[in-house]
Design an enzyme around this catalytic site. Structure first.
Site, PDB file in Angstrom:
ATOM      1  N   LEU A  70      12.889   8.606  48.262  1.00 41.07           N
ATOM      2  CA  LEU A  70      11.886   7.571  47.990  1.00 41.07           C
ATOM      3  C   LEU A  70      11.713   7.399  46.489  1.00 41.07           C
ATOM      4  O   LEU A  70      11.773   8.370  45.733  1.00 41.07           O
ATOM      5  CB  LEU A  70      10.554   7.966  48.631  1.00 41.07           C
ATOM      6  CG  LEU A  70      10.586   8.027  50.159  1.00 41.07           C
ATOM      7  CD1 LEU A  70       9.339   8.733  50.695  1.00 41.07           C
ATOM      8  CD2 LEU A  70      10.719   6.622  50.761  1.00 41.07           C
TER       9      LEU A  70
ATOM     10  N   ASN B 211       6.737  16.747  52.687  1.00 38.52           N
ATOM     11  CA  ASN B 211       8.068  16.823  53.294  1.00 38.52           C
ATOM     12  C   ASN B 211       8.302  18.240  53.773  1.00 38.52           C
ATOM     13  O   ASN B 211       7.846  19.193  53.148  1.00 38.52           O
ATOM     14  CB  ASN B 211       9.121  16.467  52.236  1.00 38.52           C
ATOM     15  CG  ASN B 211      10.542  16.575  52.767  1.00 38.52           C
ATOM     16  OD1 ASN B 211      10.849  16.081  53.856  1.00 38.52           O
ATOM     17  ND2 ASN B 211      11.420  17.231  52.013  1.00 38.52           N
ATOM     18  N   THR B 212       8.988  18.369  54.903  1.00 44.27           N
ATOM     19  CA  THR B 212       9.435  19.697  55.310  1.00 44.27           C
ATOM     20  C   THR B 212      10.926  19.806  55.042  1.00 44.27           C
ATOM     21  O   THR B 212      11.694  18.869  55.294  1.00 44.27           O
ATOM     22  CB  THR B 212       9.090  20.007  56.781  1.00 44.27           C
ATOM     23  OG1 THR B 212       9.537  21.343  57.075  1.00 44.27           O
ATOM     24  CG2 THR B 212       9.738  19.047  57.771  1.00 44.27           C
ATOM     25  N   HIS B 213      11.308  20.968  54.488  1.00 46.13           N
ATOM     26  CA  HIS B 213      12.702  21.174  54.087  1.00 46.13           C
ATOM     27  C   HIS B 213      13.180  22.526  54.606  1.00 46.13           C
ATOM     28  O   HIS B 213      12.457  23.528  54.462  1.00 46.13           O
ATOM     29  CB  HIS B 213      12.827  21.101  52.556  1.00 46.13           C
ATOM     30  CG  HIS B 213      14.235  21.287  52.105  1.00 46.13           C
ATOM     31  ND1 HIS B 213      15.185  20.283  52.219  1.00 46.13           N
ATOM     32  CD2 HIS B 213      14.877  22.363  51.593  1.00 46.13           C
ATOM     33  CE1 HIS B 213      16.347  20.741  51.774  1.00 46.13           C
ATOM     34  NE2 HIS B 213      16.186  21.997  51.395  1.00 46.13           N
TER      35      HIS B 213
ATOM     36  N   ASP C   5       7.666  14.369  45.180  1.00 44.52           N
ATOM     37  CA  ASP C   5       7.677  13.660  43.900  1.00 44.52           C
ATOM     38  C   ASP C   5       8.984  12.877  43.825  1.00 44.52           C
ATOM     39  O   ASP C   5       9.703  12.783  44.820  1.00 44.52           O
ATOM     40  CB  ASP C   5       7.441  14.627  42.727  1.00 44.52           C
ATOM     41  CG  ASP C   5       8.569  15.633  42.571  1.00 44.52           C
ATOM     42  OD1 ASP C   5       9.630  15.468  43.219  1.00 44.52           O
ATOM     43  OD2 ASP C   5       8.388  16.587  41.790  1.00 44.52           O
ATOM     44  N   ALA C   6       9.287  12.348  42.640  1.00 47.71           N
ATOM     45  CA  ALA C   6      10.431  11.432  42.564  1.00 47.71           C
ATOM     46  C   ALA C   6      11.780  12.152  42.610  1.00 47.71           C
ATOM     47  O   ALA C   6      12.829  11.514  42.693  1.00 47.71           O
ATOM     48  CB  ALA C   6      10.327  10.576  41.311  1.00 47.71           C
ATOM     49  N   GLY C   7      11.784  13.491  42.561  1.00 50.09           N
ATOM     50  CA  GLY C   7      13.046  14.228  42.643  1.00 50.09           C
ATOM     51  C   GLY C   7      13.453  14.480  44.090  1.00 50.09           C
ATOM     52  O   GLY C   7      12.763  14.071  45.032  1.00 50.09           O
TER      53      GLY C   7
ATOM     54  N   ARG D 167      16.096   9.737  53.493  1.00 48.46           N
ATOM     55  CA  ARG D 167      16.227   8.779  52.391  1.00 48.46           C
ATOM     56  C   ARG D 167      15.371   9.279  51.231  1.00 48.46           C
ATOM     57  O   ARG D 167      14.277   9.809  51.452  1.00 48.46           O
ATOM     58  CB  ARG D 167      15.709   7.380  52.776  1.00 48.46           C
ATOM     59  CG  ARG D 167      16.328   6.757  53.998  1.00 48.46           C
ATOM     60  CD  ARG D 167      17.787   6.445  53.856  1.00 48.46           C
ATOM     61  NE  ARG D 167      18.127   5.503  52.791  1.00 48.46           N
ATOM     62  CZ  ARG D 167      19.379   5.262  52.398  1.00 48.46           C
ATOM     63  NH1 ARG D 167      20.382   5.902  52.955  1.00 48.46           N
ATOM     64  NH2 ARG D 167      19.611   4.403  51.451  1.00 48.46           N
TER      65      ARG D 167
ATOM     66  N   SER E 144      10.241  25.216  53.648  1.00 47.39           N
ATOM     67  CA  SER E 144       9.191  24.872  52.682  1.00 47.39           C
ATOM     68  C   SER E 144       8.562  23.552  53.094  1.00 47.39           C
ATOM     69  O   SER E 144       9.275  22.625  53.497  1.00 47.39           O
ATOM     70  CB  SER E 144       9.784  24.673  51.278  1.00 47.39           C
ATOM     71  OG  SER E 144      10.571  25.774  50.876  1.00 47.39           O
TER      72      SER E 144
ATOM     73  N   ASP F 280      13.497  17.033  46.757  1.00 45.32           N
ATOM     74  CA  ASP F 280      12.934  18.325  47.192  1.00 45.32           C
ATOM     75  C   ASP F 280      12.394  19.154  46.025  1.00 45.32           C
ATOM     76  O   ASP F 280      12.518  20.383  46.021  1.00 45.32           O
ATOM     77  CB  ASP F 280      13.988  19.125  47.993  1.00 45.32           C
ATOM     78  CG  ASP F 280      14.486  18.369  49.209  1.00 45.32           C
ATOM     79  OD1 ASP F 280      13.675  17.676  49.843  1.00 45.32           O
ATOM     80  OD2 ASP F 280      15.681  18.470  49.523  1.00 45.32           O
TER      81      ASP F 280
ATOM     82  N   ARG G 158      17.009  -0.333  47.585  1.00 47.27           N
ATOM     83  CA  ARG G 158      15.935   0.612  47.862  1.00 47.27           C
ATOM     84  C   ARG G 158      14.542  -0.021  47.769  1.00 47.27           C
ATOM     85  O   ARG G 158      13.666   0.250  48.579  1.00 47.27           O
ATOM     86  CB  ARG G 158      16.029   1.747  46.831  1.00 47.27           C
ATOM     87  CG  ARG G 158      16.012   3.122  47.419  1.00 47.27           C
ATOM     88  CD  ARG G 158      16.266   4.143  46.348  1.00 47.27           C
ATOM     89  NE  ARG G 158      17.607   4.677  46.443  1.00 47.27           N
ATOM     90  CZ  ARG G 158      18.004   5.578  47.334  1.00 47.27           C
ATOM     91  NH1 ARG G 158      17.161   6.044  48.225  1.00 47.27           N
ATOM     92  NH2 ARG G 158      19.232   6.026  47.351  1.00 47.27           N
TER      93      ARG G 158
HETATM   94  C1  GAR Z   1      14.394  19.452  59.619  1.00 49.21           C
HETATM   95  O1  GAR Z   1      14.876  20.763  59.690  1.00 49.21           O
HETATM   96  C2  GAR Z   1      14.004  19.096  58.209  1.00 49.21           C
HETATM   97  O2  GAR Z   1      13.559  20.166  57.457  1.00 49.21           O
HETATM   98  C3  GAR Z   1      15.314  18.589  57.661  1.00 49.21           C
HETATM   99  O3  GAR Z   1      15.858  17.834  58.699  1.00 49.21           O
HETATM  100  C4  GAR Z   1      15.505  18.444  59.927  1.00 49.21           C
HETATM  101  C5  GAR Z   1      15.044  17.352  60.867  1.00 49.21           C
HETATM  102  O4  GAR Z   1      14.873  17.855  62.154  1.00 49.21           O
HETATM  103  N1  GAR Z   1      15.106  17.824  56.473  1.00 49.21           N
HETATM  104  C6  GAR Z   1      15.912  17.867  55.421  1.00 49.21           C
HETATM  105  O5  GAR Z   1      16.932  18.521  55.391  1.00 49.21           O
HETATM  106  C7  GAR Z   1      15.453  17.031  54.257  1.00 49.21           C
HETATM  107  N2  GAR Z   1      16.119  17.398  53.050  1.00 49.21           N
HETATM  108  P1  GAR Z   1      14.007  17.089  63.215  1.00 49.21           P
HETATM  109  O6  GAR Z   1      14.426  15.617  63.172  1.00 49.21           O
HETATM  110  O7  GAR Z   1      14.385  17.722  64.515  1.00 49.21           O
HETATM  111  O8  GAR Z   1      12.567  17.283  62.860  1.00 49.21           O
END
Ligand code: GAR
Length: 213
Positions: free
Chosen positions: A93, A107-109, A141-143, A91, A136, A145, A65
């Site tokens: 980080l 990050n988008t989740h 952070d280091a965790g 990945r 969301s 999500d 890593r």
């Molecule tokens: C997105 O929905 C994002 O939130 C998710 O991957 C997808 C990527 O779509 N991320 C995670 O699940 C991270 N834990 P995209 O490549 O079409 O933007």
């Protein structure tokens, strides 16, 4: 604010950022480079089509890593990156990478965190039987999500949904919200007090003050 987008796959969130930038909606944020940890993904084609530098730093090519992140940081430094957007970057980080961009990594989740972190959030939501899930955007952070939440939108789970259908509706919300968060961050309107994220100067959370987004 010169920012990078890190991707691992299809890049629909990247596309939303590129489209928003094309409409002049991201300034003073400027997307300067797209980096994928996997070669030949659709996101890289999207970046190139928009005339952005599109680079692969393949995590499999590195012993661990730390070495992978050093290579990633070197690419970002070359492009003068000041902030990082994780858009489907799969990945985790380390603190070393995160420490290089304090409160400048988002990050988008595809879930209403802290519910359903990690992978396959839509599948997790269906398996759990929740009626509402969502998306969301949070500081990293280091965790996994776990960082302070900047913005969230709810999405209803419909009878007959499978993970793919639910994920598509969640992503439609991500595509609306992520560019607005990036613009707000670049404009210096987002601040963090402990876990509570505020917009200066009004002091409203983004979810309380849609118009500020
Ligand atoms: C997105 O929905 C994002 O939130 C998710 O991957 C997808 C990527 O779509 N991320 C995670 O699940 C991270 N834990 P995209 O490549 O079409 O933007």
């Amino acid at each position: 604010m010169r920012f990078a987008v890190l991707v691992s796959g299809s890049g629909t969130n990247l596309q939303a950022l590129l489209d928003a930038e094309g409409r002049g909606e991201l300034a003073p944020a400027r997307l300067v480079v797209v980096v994928s940890n996997r070669p030949d993904v659709r996101a890289l084609d999207r970046a190139r089509a928009a005339g952005k530098p599109a680079i692969t730093v393949d995590h499999k090519a590195f012993a661990g890593r730390e070495a992978f992140e050093r290579a990633l940081l070197a690419e970002l430094a070359i492009h003068g990156v000041e902030a990082v957007v994780l858009a489907g970057f799969m990945r985790v980080l380390t603190a070393t990478f995160i420490g290089a961009f304090p409160q400048r990594i988002v990050n988008t989740h595809p879930a209403l965190l802290p519910a359903f972190p990690g992978t396959d959030a839509a599948g997790q939501a269906l398996a759990h039987g929740v009626k509402l899930t969502g998306m969301s955007v949070h500081f990293v952070d280091a965790g996994v999500d776990t960082g302070p939440i900047i913005a969230q939108r709810a999405v209803r789970v419909l009878p007959g949904d499978d993970a793919a259908a639910l994920q598509r509706r969640i992503q439609a919300e991500e595509h609306r919200v992520l560019p607005r968060v990036v613009q707000a961050l670049a404009a210096g309107r987002i601040t963090c007090e402990g876990r509570r994220v505020l917009i200066a100067p009004a002091g409203a959370s983004l979810d309380d003050a849609d118009e500020l987004l």
